[in-house]
Structures are given as structure tokens and as C-alpha cells.
Design a protein around this motif. Structure first.
Motif, PDB file in Angstrom:
ATOM      1  N   UNK B  96     -10.174 -43.727  37.759  1.00  0.00           N
ATOM      2  CA  UNK B  96     -10.419 -43.147  39.083  1.00  0.00           C
ATOM      3  C   UNK B  96      -9.100 -42.863  39.806  1.00  0.00           C
ATOM      4  N   UNK B  97      -8.158 -43.786  39.698  1.00  0.00           N
ATOM      5  CA  UNK B  97      -6.857 -43.564  40.335  1.00  0.00           C
ATOM      6  C   UNK B  97      -6.145 -42.365  39.721  1.00  0.00           C
ATOM      7  N   UNK B  98      -6.211 -42.227  38.398  1.00  0.00           N
ATOM      8  CA  UNK B  98      -5.595 -41.074  37.736  1.00  0.00           C
ATOM      9  C   UNK B  98      -6.234 -39.776  38.236  1.00  0.00           C
ATOM     10  N   UNK B 150      -0.396 -43.123  39.617  1.00  0.00           N
ATOM     11  CA  UNK B 150      -1.757 -43.679  39.726  1.00  0.00           C
ATOM     12  C   UNK B 150      -1.723 -45.137  40.198  1.00  0.00           C
ATOM     13  N   UNK B 151      -0.660 -45.852  39.818  1.00  0.00           N
ATOM     14  CA  UNK B 151      -0.560 -47.273  40.176  1.00  0.00           C
ATOM     15  C   UNK B 151       0.249 -47.490  41.454  1.00  0.00           C
ATOM     16  N   UNK B 158      -5.491 -44.862  48.698  1.00  0.00           N
ATOM     17  CA  UNK B 158      -6.292 -43.624  48.756  1.00  0.00           C
ATOM     18  C   UNK B 158      -7.689 -43.863  48.166  1.00  0.00           C
ATOM     19  N   UNK B 159      -7.751 -44.558  47.035  1.00  0.00           N
ATOM     20  CA  UNK B 159      -9.046 -44.861  46.411  1.00  0.00           C
ATOM     21  C   UNK B 159      -9.859 -45.833  47.267  1.00  0.00           C
TER      22      UNK B 159
END
Lengths: 209, 209
Positions: B96-98, B150-151, B158-159
């Protein structure tokens, strides 16, 4: 001559999406060439075995709010009125027992539709004996004898057996449709696919008469 | 000139029915004339707030068994492969982060489809950094820099914000579609109706550019 394949319609009188299915299933089944088997049952005992003491639409408010909005849209789509019963879900034990009484003489379908219409179309209380008697009278049936039979030990245990059958066959919600080969479909949204499945089965095999 | 109405697609990488929706939504949205907004999010926190520590399809075995059978039929209907991930549900936090990283440069849709295909089409482990890196490489993207972003704290928060938004808007499952006027539709089965709704809205009003 080939007989029509059986098509089981498992429904709960308190279930909103069962209402949508009940009002349109006869015509759809006729067009698909299948023989409807009406299976009124209770979701309460199944929910209870999952640890729920009421409808998941009450237990999970976001899901419940969405369901009522979705029902508004779906009722418009199918040209049906929609009234939110109070309380929801209704106690449908007596209604289900009455529906079982009608199976032999064939008035279960008309009673089922009239009961759903009273509940979700007019907001009447389906746990009320007077309301149920009125529905039966309106269909030209004799409420007194039917009520007596509905409350007999025979019909009570008949409903208990149906509920046990529902649970053992993996039914977890309503409406549920089961084709003659055991294929199961859940939800008003799946009615067309379920009927297609049943009709395809019928074409494939000579059903034993 | 009238711009296309926005159409939000909220999806969870672990969600079976989100897979079905993701693989067909672009063409459907194109035909309906709406602008897709990709909203990867996590169902875990929402389930947790309902007292569930895993997917309801695991918590309620009858429902889970039915879902997998229904998915088999639906996958055939949509011409898609189907592999049951092990474990189910997959841990999809990193995926999801990617997906969020790709929103600016526009590769979120291709990554999303490739990730779903790896998971449900090939049974690969979507929580595995190597698997995710391989997917990115396969799309001609740079896994190293994307993984780092992403990390990052920015993407993590944001997520989190997206998840909070999902919950505050009443999202309780996936896929969920939201039209520009806020109308919400849940489930792959509702994609067509949701797009119809959005397209009708677009015809009715001049949307502000």
C-alpha cells in the motif's frame, strides 16, 4: 418429458435483501425454467452461533448505514417501496412458521410477498399477530386455523429442522439460492447467476423424474 | 470544456473482490467518462476497530468457504486466474505504501494490477520485499529509490491519513467506490451502478474546473 430443476430460495422475513429477492424471484425463475422451492428460515440462530445477538447491520453501524442507503437505491431500481422497520430486525418467528403452513396448499409465495410488503413497504410490525392475521385474511385464508397450525409442535420442529439444515449446509445469510446440484449463491445480487447456473445444469443432464 | 467527474476507487491489496475490481476498473471508468482516483488503504485498522483481528472470511468459516467458491466463479466470469494466497489475508502494508509513491508519477495503476496478479494470479507473497521489488523492476521502475520513499515518514503518515479518511467517511470494506457527490458503493458487484451514478451526475451539472 424432462422435469424442471429444483431451485431453493432460502429467505428470512427480517432480511432486507430477501425482500428484494422475494418480490422478483417468481418471474425470474419462470423465465429460467426452474422450479422454485420456498425455504423460510431464521437467521437469528445462525447469527447467535457466530456470537452475534442481533443483525450485523446493527452491530457494525457503518455497514448498517451503508446497507440502508444501498437498499434505497436498490428499491428504486426494482420499483419497490422501502420502509425501515422499527425495530429492525423484526421478530419473524411466527411469520416463518406461518409460511411453512402454506407449503402444502401452495399459498406460501403469496403470503411471503404480502408479509414482506407489509413490513418493508408499509412499515407494519411483522411480529404482531393481528398484522399477520390481517395479511392471511386479505389473501382469503383462514387466520384462526392457520395460526393454530403455525403454533403446533409439528410446525415448530419443522422450522427447527430447516434451520439446522441451513446451518449444516453452510448458509450464513439471506437470501441464499441453492441449485439442484448443491451450488450455493448468496445475496439478491446473485439471483441471475444462480438461475443461469441452474438452467445450464438442466440443459446438461436429464434430471431424474 | 467540461472536465470528467472524479471517481474514487478505495482498495486493499489483500482483498479478493478488490482484485476483481482493479483488473477491470480502468476500461469501465473510461467507458463511463469518469476520472479514476486510486486510493490504496488498509482494512486491518478498520477491522480492528470493529473488534476483528483478521479477515471476517477467516472469523466466519461458512462465509469464508462461500467467498472462495464465489471468487472461483467470478474469476471465471471475468477471465482472471485465481490462486488462494497463503497466508490469507496477506500483510499488505508495504504494498500500500508503494502504491502511494506512484500517485505523483502515475504508475500506481500498473503497479496495483501487477501486485494483484502476483498475489491472486500466481500465489506470490505480497509481504515479501523481494517480490515487490521484482514487480517494480518488471515495470521498468527503480525498486531501491521507491522502497526508500515508501518507508519514509511522509508516506507512512500519508497512508495513516488515508486510513483515517476511509474510516471517517464510513468505509467498512473493499472495494469501495465514491462518486464526486460523495455517493458510496461497496463491492465489485456495484462497480457498474457506481459508474452509472457518477456519469449521470456529470451530465446533470457543470463540474467546477
Amino acid at each position: 418429458m424432462v422435469r424442471r430443476p429444483l431451485f431453493e430460495f432460502w429467505y428470512e422475513f427480517a432480511s432486507t435483501y430477501s425482500y428484494l429477492a422475494a418480490m422478483r424471484i417468481e418471474q425470474a425463475a419462470e423465465e429460467a425454467g426452474v422450479e422454485l422451492v420456498w425455504r423460510p428460515f431464521l437467521l437469528g440462530p445462525i447469527f447467535k452461533s457466530q456470537g452475534w445477538d442481533t443483525s450485523p447491520f446493527n452491530l457494525y453501524p457503518a455497514k448498517g448505514r451503508y446497507m440502508w442507503r444501498d437498499m434505497e437505491r436498490e428499491a428504486v431500481r426494482f420499483g419497490l417501496p422501502l420502509y425501515k422497520p422499527n425495530p429492525f430486525p423484526q421478530n419473524t418467528l411466527l411469520a416463518a412458521r406461518i409460511a411453512l403452513v402454506g407449503l402444502d396448499s401452495g399459498w406460501t409465495p403469496v403470503f411471503t410477498k404480502a408479509a414482506y410488503m407489509a413490513e418493508f413497504g408499509e412499515g407494519r410490525d411483522l411480529s404482531d399477530v393481528q398484522v399477520l392475521s390481517g395479511i392471511l385474511s386479505g389473501l382469503g385464508l383462514d387466520p384462526e386455523s392457520i395460526m393454530a397450525e403455525a403454533q403446533s409442535e409439528t410446525k415448530k420442529s419443522c422450522l427447527r429442522r430447516l434451520n439446522e439444515e441451513a446451518q449444516s449446509r453452510g448458509i450464513f445469510g439471506a437470501p441464499t439460492f441453492i441449485a439442484e446440484d448443491g451450488e450455493m449463491f448468496w445475496g439478491n445480487d446473485r439471483l441471475e447467476q444462480a438461475l443461469e447456473w441452474a438452467a445450464r445444469q438442466a440443459r446438461r443432464s436429464d434430471l431424474p423424474v
